[in-house]
Design a protein around this motif. Sequence first.
Motif, PDB file in Angstrom:
ATOM      1  N   GLU A  30       0.910  -1.340  -0.027  1.00  0.00           N
ATOM      2  CA  GLU A  30      -0.027  -0.124  -0.111  1.00  0.00           C
ATOM      3  C   GLU A  30       0.876   1.155   0.000  1.00  0.00           C
ATOM      4  OE1 GLU A  30      -3.299   0.151   2.921  1.00  0.00           O
ATOM      5  OE2 GLU A  30      -3.903  -2.051   2.281  1.00  0.00           O
ATOM      6  N   GLU A  31       2.069   0.982   0.811  1.00  0.00           N
ATOM      7  CA  GLU A  31       2.804   2.512   0.753  1.00  0.00           C
ATOM      8  C   GLU A  31       3.249   2.760  -0.665  1.00  0.00           C
ATOM      9  OE1 GLU A  31       3.735  -0.521   2.618  1.00  0.00           O
ATOM     10  OE2 GLU A  31       2.306   0.188   4.187  1.00  0.00           O
ATOM     11  N   VAL A  32       3.909   1.784  -1.260  1.00  0.00           N
ATOM     12  CA  VAL A  32       4.659   1.910  -2.724  1.00  0.00           C
ATOM     13  C   VAL A  32       3.809   1.582  -3.791  1.00  0.00           C
ATOM     14  CG1 VAL A  32       6.688   1.089  -3.831  1.00  0.00           C
ATOM     15  CG2 VAL A  32       6.891   1.292  -1.356  1.00  0.00           C
TER      16      VAL A  32
END
Length: 94
Positions: A30-32
């Motif tokens: 989700e972050e990248v």
Amino acid sequence: MICKDTSTQTVRRRIAMIEYYTVKESFYTEEVGSFTAYGIGVCENDKSNRKTLEYIPNVFLDRQKAERLAAMCNHLKLDPLHLFDVVEDAISDF
């Protein structure tokens, strides 16, 4: 009287080749978001089969770095026992 064993025993040794290789992998966080990474593994090849001895996923984001490390391990005939240490050193050097 001294007895001496004069029998001969044949020992058959399995000849296997150790080979280091890279694997292209796709990941999502989700972050990248989506990204491609390269893992490194080592297998034992003999005449009839291929057996993976160790595999470390998601080591490098750069394909060339992964391939250079695998080539170096092959060239130096690295014992698979040391793969984790070599990868740890490699990611801190790159």
